[in-house]
Every structure is written in C-alpha cells, then in structure tokens.
Design a protein around this motif. Structure first.
Motif, PDB file in Angstrom:
ATOM      1  N   SER A 250       0.815  -1.198   0.000  1.00 54.65           N
ATOM      2  CA  SER A 250       0.000   0.000   0.000  1.00 54.65           C
ATOM      3  C   SER A 250       0.856   1.257   0.000  1.00 54.65           C
ATOM      4  O   SER A 250       0.459   2.276  -0.555  1.00 54.65           O
ATOM      5  N   THR A 251       2.002   1.174   0.595  1.00 53.01           N
ATOM      6  CA  THR A 251       2.831   2.385   0.599  1.00 53.01           C
ATOM      7  C   THR A 251       3.937   2.343  -0.443  1.00 53.01           C
ATOM      8  O   THR A 251       4.755   3.229  -0.530  1.00 53.01           O
ATOM      9  N   LYS A 252       3.958   1.316  -1.179  1.00 52.71           N
ATOM     10  CA  LYS A 252       4.897   1.201  -2.279  1.00 52.71           C
ATOM     11  C   LYS A 252       6.343   1.269  -1.823  1.00 52.71           C
ATOM     12  O   LYS A 252       7.204   1.792  -2.525  1.00 52.71           O
ATOM     13  N   LYS A 253       6.603   0.717  -0.675  1.00 53.14           N
ATOM     14  CA  LYS A 253       7.998   0.658  -0.270  1.00 53.14           C
ATOM     15  C   LYS A 253       8.616  -0.619  -0.817  1.00 53.14           C
ATOM     16  O   LYS A 253       7.925  -1.501  -1.307  1.00 53.14           O
ATOM     17  N   THR A 254       9.941  -0.728  -0.723  1.00 53.15           N
ATOM     18  CA  THR A 254      10.576  -1.948  -1.225  1.00 53.15           C
ATOM     19  C   THR A 254      10.230  -3.118  -0.332  1.00 53.15           C
ATOM     20  O   THR A 254      10.314  -3.008   0.881  1.00 53.15           O
ATOM     21  N   PRO A 255       9.906  -4.233  -0.912  1.00 54.72           N
ATOM     22  CA  PRO A 255       9.630  -5.418  -0.110  1.00 54.72           C
ATOM     23  C   PRO A 255      10.863  -5.809   0.690  1.00 54.72           C
ATOM     24  O   PRO A 255      11.983  -5.468   0.333  1.00 54.72           O
ATOM     25  N   VAL A 256      10.617  -6.570   1.685  1.00 54.73           N
ATOM     26  CA  VAL A 256      11.665  -6.838   2.652  1.00 54.73           C
ATOM     27  C   VAL A 256      12.868  -7.536   2.047  1.00 54.73           C
ATOM     28  O   VAL A 256      14.018  -7.183   2.326  1.00 54.73           O
ATOM     29  N   HIS A 257      12.596  -8.497   1.260  1.00 52.76           N
ATOM     30  CA  HIS A 257      13.716  -9.250   0.698  1.00 52.76           C
ATOM     31  C   HIS A 257      14.640  -8.346  -0.100  1.00 52.76           C
ATOM     32  O   HIS A 257      15.854  -8.317   0.077  1.00 52.76           O
ATOM     33  N   GLU A 258      14.003  -7.611  -0.965  1.00 51.46           N
ATOM     34  CA  GLU A 258      14.787  -6.704  -1.791  1.00 51.46           C
ATOM     35  C   GLU A 258      15.495  -5.689  -0.915  1.00 51.46           C
ATOM     36  O   GLU A 258      16.658  -5.337  -1.136  1.00 51.46           O
ATOM     37  N   LEU A 259      14.772  -5.267   0.084  1.00 52.24           N
ATOM     38  CA  LEU A 259      15.349  -4.310   1.018  1.00 52.24           C
ATOM     39  C   LEU A 259      16.630  -4.866   1.595  1.00 52.24           C
ATOM     40  O   LEU A 259      17.663  -4.182   1.661  1.00 52.24           O
TER      41      LEU A 259
ATOM     42  N   VAL B 220      30.623 -16.287  -4.509  1.00 52.47           N
ATOM     43  CA  VAL B 220      30.769 -14.842  -4.399  1.00 52.47           C
ATOM     44  C   VAL B 220      30.185 -14.159  -5.622  1.00 52.47           C
ATOM     45  O   VAL B 220      29.495 -13.139  -5.532  1.00 52.47           O
ATOM     46  N   ILE B 221      30.484 -14.753  -6.748  1.00 46.65           N
ATOM     47  CA  ILE B 221      29.981 -14.111  -7.965  1.00 46.65           C
ATOM     48  C   ILE B 221      28.471 -14.230  -8.057  1.00 46.65           C
ATOM     49  O   ILE B 221      27.792 -13.320  -8.535  1.00 46.65           O
ATOM     50  N   LYS B 222      27.979 -15.331  -7.526  1.00 49.68           N
ATOM     51  CA  LYS B 222      26.523 -15.454  -7.516  1.00 49.68           C
ATOM     52  C   LYS B 222      25.921 -14.375  -6.661  1.00 49.68           C
ATOM     53  O   LYS B 222      24.876 -13.807  -6.976  1.00 49.68           O
ATOM     54  N   MET B 223      26.611 -14.091  -5.586  1.00 43.76           N
ATOM     55  CA  MET B 223      26.135 -13.037  -4.717  1.00 43.76           C
ATOM     56  C   MET B 223      26.017 -11.739  -5.498  1.00 43.76           C
ATOM     57  O   MET B 223      25.017 -11.029  -5.405  1.00 43.76           O
ATOM     58  N   LEU B 224      27.076 -11.462  -6.236  1.00 48.60           N
ATOM     59  CA  LEU B 224      27.056 -10.229  -7.027  1.00 48.60           C
ATOM     60  C   LEU B 224      25.893 -10.247  -8.009  1.00 48.60           C
ATOM     61  O   LEU B 224      25.230  -9.239  -8.221  1.00 48.60           O
ATOM     62  N   MET B 225      25.658 -11.397  -8.569  1.00 51.71           N
ATOM     63  CA  MET B 225      24.579 -11.467  -9.546  1.00 51.71           C
ATOM     64  C   MET B 225      23.244 -11.229  -8.885  1.00 51.71           C
ATOM     65  O   MET B 225      22.377 -10.557  -9.424  1.00 51.71           O
ATOM     66  N   GLU B 226      23.127 -11.787  -7.693  1.00 50.02           N
ATOM     67  CA  GLU B 226      21.837 -11.618  -7.030  1.00 50.02           C
ATOM     68  C   GLU B 226      21.606 -10.186  -6.610  1.00 50.02           C
ATOM     69  O   GLU B 226      20.458  -9.767  -6.452  1.00 50.02           O
ATOM     70  N   LEU B 227      22.679  -9.487  -6.434  1.00 47.85           N
ATOM     71  CA  LEU B 227      22.499  -8.116  -5.995  1.00 47.85           C
ATOM     72  C   LEU B 227      22.001  -7.247  -7.121  1.00 47.85           C
ATOM     73  O   LEU B 227      21.740  -6.070  -6.943  1.00 47.85           O
TER      74      LEU B 227
END
Lengths: 926, 96
Positions: A131-140, A184-191
């Motif tokens: 409702s407030t259009k904030k970033t969802p927690v995961h993405e946050l 580590v690189i996967k981490m970067l990709m996920e970011l």
C-alpha cells in the motif's frame, strides 16, 4: 479494527465481544517492537532456535493491524543496517585469503537471516509495503547488503582485486577454489545485474584483454603459425569452461569475443603471411589439420576467413599462372593437363577436408582456375590432346570406371575454359583421327564423354560429333552390305570403307594419290555399289587418312604383317614390281605430294626398328636422288608391326594460326545471329545492353570480344554492298539466308568467295518472293475471291501476250508478284472487299508507280473481270505492252530514300505531291 | 510424509492434523519451513493464543475441505453466520 459491534442478523444471537482486546497505546507498539528487535538480533547472532515464530508473527501482525506499520518498517531498516555495519567491519578486518571466505560466509548468514525476518513480517510485506509502495523486505535486505558491504569503498576494490587476482592465477595454471568464487559471484549477480556488470564483469573483461594481449604477443613471437593456432585454441576452451563454472553465462559471449579479438583478429595478417609456416606453406604441404584449425578459428572472427580467402586466391592464381605459362610444361600437353588436374584435386581435397567444403572456398577455387587456365590460349587444345591420349591408351592399370573418373575431372576443367569453341574444333579433329585409325580404347568412354559435353553445352555442340559416330556405324553396315552382294570379293585383298558425311567431319583437302591396281579396282566396285543405293551423292577418296595392312616377306622366310598408312602402302606395293627405286620414281608413280611422301618414306626408312626400307645414302633427310631398297634384314619380335601411325600432335605454328583464324571466322556469324536474336525480341535496345546480352548469350561457347561485337553490329546495320537499298525486306531475307549458310555448314568446302555467296543469297531471296494467290488471300482475309483472281489473271496473261508482237513475248515474265497482286486488288475491289493497297504493294515488293501501271493495264484489257465504271477501252487501241514493259524498271532508282525506309505510307503522301514528276519519269523511261 | 502437526487453540485444545492440510495456510507453511531454527519447525507444534477453539476447529475443517476441493470433489463448505467475523479475522491472520 477496534471494538466495533457486529450487528446481529438474528435478534436472539448476541455476538460476544472480542476476547482479546488490543490496547491502542503507543507503549504497546514500543513493547511489541522491542520484542521484534530483540528477535532480529538473535537471528543475526544465530540464536533463533529458541524463538517462537508464531509469537513474532503475531506481533508483527498486530503492529501492522494497529497502523504501526511505519514504525515496524523503519525499525527494521535501522536494525538491519546496524547489524550490517557490524558485519562490514568484521569483513574488512579479515586477512588476505580469508577475505573472500569471510564475505561468503557472512553473505550466507545474511541471506538466512533475511529469509527468516521476511517470514516473520510477511504480513507487513503483504499489506503495508504494497500500500505504501515501499521496497519489499527481501529486496530491502539485498539493497542494504549491497549498499553497506559490497559498495563500501574499502570492500569494493578489495573484492574486485581479489577476484581478478584469482582468475589470473587460474589462467596461469594454479588451482583456485572455484566453489568459493562461484558463490561470491553469484552473490554479485543476485544483488542485481548492474552490480555484477559494473563491479565485476567490466574489470574482468578488461583484465582478460590485457592478459591475452600479452600472451598472444608472446606466442606470436615464439611460435610458428601451426603452433600458434594450437595455442590459440586453448584459451577459448578454457574461458568457456571458466564461465560454465563460476561466471554468469551471459559473460560467455563477451569473454569469447575478447579472446578472439586479442588472440586472433589482431594477428590475422601476421599469421597468414608468416614465412615458412603461413597459409601458403600450409596449402602447399597439405597440412590438413592445421588448415582446419585455422578455418575454425578464423571463422569465428569477422574478417578472418576473408583474409584467408584473399591470400589463397592470390596463391592459386600465382601458382596456376606459373604452371600455365611455363614453356617447359607447354611442351607436353598431357603433362600439362595432368598437372592441372592434380593441382585441382589437391585443392579440392584441402577444401573438403579442412575447410568443411565451404561454398565460398569452392567458388574461389573455380574462379582462380578459370583465371589462369585461360591465360594460356592453348589450353583448349591441350585439354583435347589429353583426352585423346587417354582415349587411345586408357588409364594405366585400371578399367572403365577409372576412365570415367578421369573424364569427369576433365569436364570440370572444361567448364573453366572461356573458349569452348576452340576446344570443339580441336576435339573434332582429334576424334576424327581416333575414329578413323580405330585407336579408341573404349567406344563407350567416347560416347559417355560426348554425353557429358552435351549436358554441359547443349545439343548444338555435340551434334556433329554424334554425326561422326553415326557415320562410322553406317559405314560398317554399308561395307557388310557390299560384301554380301559381292561374295567373290572376300577373297584376296579386302577393303573396309568409312563414309564420312562432309558437314560432320573436319574439313580436309583431298590429296591425290595413285592407288595400286588391286586396291583401285576394289575402290571402284565399292563406289559403284554405294552410288547404286544412294544416288545424288558424291564420293571422294581421302587417301591421306587411310591405313592398310600389308603382308610382307623379308629375306628367306620372315613374314610380317605391316600396319601402314595408305601412302606407305602405295609406296610398298611399288616394290612388288622392282627391287630398287629412286625417290623420283616413287614420286612419279604414286603422285603423292612432296611433303607427305617425304614423311612417309622417313618413317619407313629412317626409324629404328621400323626400317622396312633401306635408304642410300643413310641419312635422315630425304633427298631427290636417294634410292630405296627393301630391307631384307628387317627383324622384329612381333608378327604384326605398326609403322607410322598418324598420331594427333600438337600443331605447328602455322597450323595453330590457321585453326585460330578459322575459329575467329566461325565466331562472326554466331555473334551476328545472337545480335539478331536479341534485337528481334527486344526491338529497341541501347548499345551497352546489346553487348551485355550478346556476351551472356554466347558465354557457353566463347568469351565474346566487345570490339568484335561492335563490328558485327555495324556490319548488320549497313546495307549489303549491292544496289538495292530500297527493298529492305529483300535484303533482310538475303542476309538471313547468308547467315544460315554460314552457321549451318562450313562453307569453305563449297569454295565460294564472300561476294559470290552474297549474290547467291540475294538471288535466292529475290526469287523466293513469289506470291501465291492463296497466301495473299489469307493474308488479306478475302478467301472467296481466289478462283476469280486466278481466272482473271490467266485471261489477262492471254490477252496481253496476244497483243504483243511475237518477238517480245518471250521476254515477259508473268511470275512476277506484281501481276498477282494487281489482279488480286482489282478483284477485291470489284467484290467490294477492303484491301490495303499499300500493304499489297509492300508485300509484292514493287513500287507504287509500277503497280498502278499494271492496274491500269489490267483494267483496260480485262474489263469484264475488274471494271467497275464505264470505262472500256479497245485492247488494240492501247499503247499495248510497249509502255508497260518498258515501265517495268530494270534498275531501281533511289526515289526519296535519303532517310531510312520511308514506307509506302509515307511515300504515298509524297507521291501525291509529286505525281506529276512520277509521270514524267515514266515517260522518260519509255 | 504423513507427518502431523499440532495446532493449539487459545483454550489449550490440541488439534492434530496432517502436515499437508496445515500447509494450506501460508502462515503455517512459512512457520514450518522457515530456515531459521524456530521452535515450531522443530517441534511441529503451533500455538495460537488469539484463536478460539471453535474457530480453530472450523479452520481445520476448512483445510481438509480445501484439499478435497483441489482434488476435484466439489462440495460446499458451510459456515455458520455467527462464526464468520472471527473466521475472517483468523483467515487474515493465517493468510488463507
């Protein structure tokens, strides 16, 4: 949702108040939040096992429900940030190698914690956040991680460098913890894609480019081409593997292109032109493996194959030119062609094996061969000689199929030739010699080659060749027939005759020769037999092409059978009569021309092993005074001895020149025919296009020279050099006949000159324009008046003749189309049928004035057939015949034909103005 | 597979249902599958101090009905009107 009373639907129901009353006070919110904050801390400290999910969830739920979502959210953010800062510190303090490990570990922890937190505050995620259009927690969570850890200045650079360092180490051969790198690189990709690209991929690609630049430089300086290629293959495979193991797959294409660029494209030129190991050397030495490697590697790069192609083309052309223009090679045509075939096979093999049968390479092979084969203008001759050689001797140690294969290859070479008609000429000559001397290894092979030529060039090319074969067959039958009807002749000397149709076989002049008595008798008998069955034909004996088998006894009892030419047979038979003969005597008796006689004597007296005659004095040259004796001491291993076969040889200079000249002459009418054909279909075409079209049309036979085409066109435009410029129709017809006669047969046989030919054609054309009444009628669409016309015409003829004095009757010629046309016109007019007078005049090829004269004459004489009006004249009163006959022009005059072809229509207009003049002209003539 | 979980209402009533049935509720599902070592996933017991027994009972029935319905048996699920409000709130809470 606070205490609201639900209105009961049924009165007797009472909803109880909610059991749990939520106190709406900020303290509650704080308290709840504290619980959650504590829980988060526990989670980050890996202490989550003691917690109750439900409790936390409920708390979060309640907070949001009571509109404290904001507080929850921001609190969450702060808490997480704080924790992350801690983590950041711990990572930074990590030493050397464990840096990466630390990051990995912390990342995993963070992920887990994030997951848990998200589950707990799922309600908030669902409702408040959307409702407030904030970033969802995961993405946050991810963003926070990114911002505080990965992109914290210290960690960022350190991370990047560590990763690149590891990659470099691996490239140099060290073993590296791939799993760690992958994580580590996967981490970067996920970011986020951007993070990966910016933070890792770009520097990775740059570093790789640097690395490979250095590597390739090193290699190029130290290895030769083949080795370098091997070395270049490796990194490509390596990098692909690396990507598969711990990089994002999208990087694959990019890194491959980097490697290709550094290792291959930057060095293409250098590699290809490398001395002692470059492309050229590889081609020459058939290094299939190296070449295929080069093909695959260079195929990846844009200009790679183009460069290879260019170098190869150059090389082929150079090599080809060398072979073709080498004077040594030209001495032996069979060798020459064989060498070409071998080269072609070699490069074909290279292309099939190493270049994957790439079409572009095939094309360049074709074009290069085409280029240099035509550099030597004796190539067509040589190819024909090669075929001849193979036909006579076969292919060593092999059967029919081998021969087939060889001929297939020869056909390929044939296709490269530009001057196919030269080849045709030579092939005809050689084939004739082969057929007549019976020296073909295999008849089937001959025929199959002809079929191949037919498929390649069309029927016209091979029609004469096939005619030759038919002749041979027919001759066999004829001879059989001859001996069937004259069985008594099969004893003693026998002859076998080949009857050659003039048009098919190459032109040969007849050479005089006195045949010995036995032979000539037979020849006469045969001739009469043949002419008995086929009359209207003319036979002439070609003594220069025949062979004979002569049984000879040498010394006491040496018997041999000699296979000799006809000339030689005549000479030998002379020795039956006398033992010793001088050159002069021989010449007189046989009447064989000098050069031929000398040659055949030489082959019988001066050649070792075949010297059936002895010559005094013993010299190679034949002099006038030499004497010849039969060589009693002649010995030979074999019973049958072959002497002096007529082998197809390379032509001498003069012969060559002559043949070429003839070919050029033959081309002229072909060009003309092509031009006419094109113009007939296009009607109007500009000069350049005409030349282009003609060249295309004649491509199958020879490469037409534009200058030549231009000359031909001019000769077609300009009228023939006879005085009939008016009548274009006639000229065209004559020209057509002339062209036909040139193309259809070798008119040099008839022995007529150019002008003579032209005149004959004109005569034929002129006399062909006879008009048939029926034709006219059909043309003008008045069929029913045919009989009337014929009747009236005959009546007119009678009366006209009757009115002429006897002496002049013989001169009149009523077959001239003018009369038919006039009669036709008048009849039509009487019947009121519309006939176009001017067209009629054009068709019958007369002039306006003449036509009207005839009309008037007819009208006057045969009024009852034609007349419409009252005019009636007494035939006798007419200025009978005189004026008419004289008016018929003996010689055409150029009326007003200054510009091209004023047709009758135009002339009609002019006529009307100049009617007076015309009549005056008539008077003058009369 | 045929594991069970225990749902405890506010009065202390224990409802033992299949794990599969419980998973119909998103909330319960994440509780049970959350990566962290929450007590619920370890013990297989969830307490609901806010939900009364009757409601919880109805909820369990709903779970089973939902499973049936998704397998094709299309029957009706009857809800007593007086339960609706509380039921809805519980549903919201349980994300069902």
């Amino acid at each position: 949702m606070s205490n609201n009373n639900h209105n009961p639907r049924k009165k007797n129901f009472q909803i109880e108040a909610f059991k749990h009353r939520v106190v709406v006070d900020p303290k509650y919110a704080d308290r709840t939040w504290k619980i959650l904050e504590h829980a988060i801390a526990e989670i980050y400290n890996h202490n989550a096992s003691g917690l109750s999910f439900e409790e936390l969830y409920r708390n979060a739920y309640n907070l949001v429900l009571h509109k404290f979502g904001e507080k929850l959210y921001s609190g969450l953010v702060t808490a997480m940030t704080a924790h992350l800062k801690e983590i950041c510190n711990s990572i930074e303090s990590a030493q050397g190698d464990s840096f990466l490990e630390m990051i990995n570990r912390k990342w995993n922890d963070h992920n887990k914690a994030l997951h848990m937190i998200r589950d707990i505050v799922m309600y908030m995620d669902r409702t408040y956040v959307s409702s407030t259009k904030k970033t969802p927690v995961h993405e946050l969570g991810l963003n926070l991680w990114r911002d505080h850890i990965v992109q914290s200045s210290k960690i960022q650079t350190r991370l990047r460098n560590t990763l690149l360092e590891l990659v470099r180490k691996e490239r140099l051969g060290e073993v590296v913890d791939r799993l760690l790198m992958r994580n580590v690189i996967k981490m970067l990709m996920e970011l986020g894609e951007l993070v990966y690209l910016e933070d890792f991929e770009k520097p990775f690609l740059d570093a790789s480019a640097e690395f490979y630049k250095g590597e390739s430089q090193r290699f190029v300086e130290s290895c030769d081409c083949g080795d370098y290629l091997k070395k270049a293959e490796k990194p490509l495979a390596e990098e692909v593997e690396r990507v598969a193991h711990y990089l994002d797959e999208k990087t694959e294409a990019k890194i491959t292109s980097v490697v290709e660029r550094e290792m291959i494209s930057n060095h293409i030129q250098r590699l290809v032109h490398m001395e002692n190991s470059g492309l050229v050397k590889m081609l020459v030495e058939d290094k299939f493996e190296d070449l295929s490697r080069m093909y695959t590697l260079f195929g990846r790069v844009e200009k790679g194959l183009a460069t290879v192609r260019d170098v190869m083309t150059l090389h082929l052309r150079e090599m080809g030119k060398q072979i073709v223009t080498d004077p040594e090679k030209s001495k032996d045509p069979v060798e020459f062609v064989q060498r070409l075939l071998n080269e072609r096979d070699k490069y074909d093999e290279i292309i099939t094996k190493s270049f994957n049968n790439d079409k572009t390479f095939q094309n360049l092979l074709v074009s290069s061969f085409e280029f240099f084969i035509n550099l030597n203008n004796r190539s067509p001759e040589f190819i024909s000689l090669f075929v001849d050689d193979k036909m006579r001797k076969g292919v060593k140690g092999s059967g029919e199929e081998e021969l087939e294969v060889v001929f297939e290859k020869v056909m390929i070479l044939f296709r490269y030739l530009h001057e196919k008609d030269v080849f045709e000429k030579y092939y005809k000559q050689h084939l004739a010699k082969r057929l007549l001397s019976g020296r073909t290894v295999s008849d089937d092979a001959e025929r199959s080659l002809i079929v191949k030529l037919k498929t390649e060039c069309g029927y016209q090319f091979t029609s004469k060749l096939e005619g030759m074969f038919t002749d041979m067959k027919t001759s066999q039958d004829t001879v059989k027939g001859f001996y069937n009807t004259h069985p008594e002749l099969s004893e003693g000397t026998t002859i076998s005759v080949q009857i050659l149709t003039t048009g098919f076989w190459p032109a040969q002049p007849t050479v005089p020769c006195n045949l010995p008595a036995e032979v000539s008798v037979l020849c006469e008998k045969f001739k009469s037999h043949y002419l008995g069955t086929h009359n209207g034909r003319r036979l002439s004996w070609q003594t220069n092409m025949g062979t004979a088998d002569v049984k000879a006894t040498f010394g006491k009892s040496q018997r041999h059978e000699l296979n000799v030419s006809t000339f030689q047979m005549c000479v030998l038979m002379l020795f039956n009569g006398s033992d010793r003969l001088s050159y002069k005597e021989i010449e007189q008796a046989t009447e064989i021309p000098r050069s031929d006689l000398k040659r055949c004597l030489q082959s019988m007296a001066c050649v070792k092993g075949k010297n059936v005659l002895r010559k005094e004095p013993l010299s190679r040259e034949i002099g006038e005074e030499d004497c010849f004796v039969v060589n009693e001491k002649f010995v030979s291993k074999f019973y049958k001895v072959k002497i002096g076969t007529v082998v197809a040889q390379k032509e001498t200079e003069t012969e060559k020149f002559e043949t070429r000249h003839r070919v050029e002459e033959d081309r002229k009418p072909q060009i003309e025919a092509a031009v006419v054909r094109i113009m007939k279909s296009r009607k109007v075409l500009d000069h350049n296009n005409v030349i282009a079209e003609v060249t295309k049309m004649l491509q199958g036979r020879f490469l037409a020279n534009p200058a030549e085409i231009k000359k031909r066109i001019e000769s077609l435009i300009e009228p023939k050099k006879l005085d009939l410029a008016d009548n274009k129709l006639l000229i065209r017809k004559a020209a057509e006949i002339r062209r036909l006669c040139d193309v259809q047969f070798d008119s040099s046989i008839i022995g007529v000159g150019e002008i003579c030919k032209a005149v004959i054609c004109l005569e034929m054309a002129a006399s062909r324009i006879k008009l048939n009444v029926k034709e006219l009628a059909i043309q003008f669409g008045c069929v029913r008046i045919i009989t009337t016309v014929q009747k009236s015409l005959s009546a007119y003829k009678e009366r006209f003749l009757a009115s002429l004095p006897v002496s002049r009757r013989a001169n009149t010629d009523f077959t001239r189309p003018v009369f038919t046309a006039a009669a036709f016109f008048l009849c039509a007019r009487k019947q009121k049928l519309k006939v176009d007078k001017h067209r009629l005049i054009e068709v019958c090829g007369t002039s306006e004035s003449e036509f009207s004269c005839v009309l008037t004459s007819m009208m006057d004489l045969c009024f009852e057939f034609f007349g419409v009006s009252k005019e009636k004249k007494d035939p006798k009163e007419l200025n009978s015949g005189q004026g008419l006959v004289d008016v018929l022009p003996k010689k055409r005059r150029h009326d007003d034909s200054s510009d091209d072809e004023p047709s009758c229509y135009k002339r009609e207009k002019k006529m009307e103005e100049t009617k007076l003049e015309t009549q005056q002209e008539l008077k003058v003539l009369a | 597979m045929r594991e069970t979980v225990k749902l405890i209402s506010m009065e202390g009533f224990e409802f033992v249902i299949d794990r599969e049935a419980a998973m119909v509720s998103q909330t319960i599902r994440s509780m049970l599958t959350s990566p962290g070592g929450f007590s619920e996933s370890k013990d297989g017991v969830v307490t609901f101090p806010d939900i009364s027994t009757t409601i919880l009972e109805k909820i369990c029935q709903y779970f089973y009905w939902s499973l049936q319905y998704s397998r094709g048996k299309e029957t009706e699920f009857y809800i007593e009107p007086e339960l609706t409000l509380e039921l809805m709130m519980a549903a919201n809470y349980l994300h069902t």
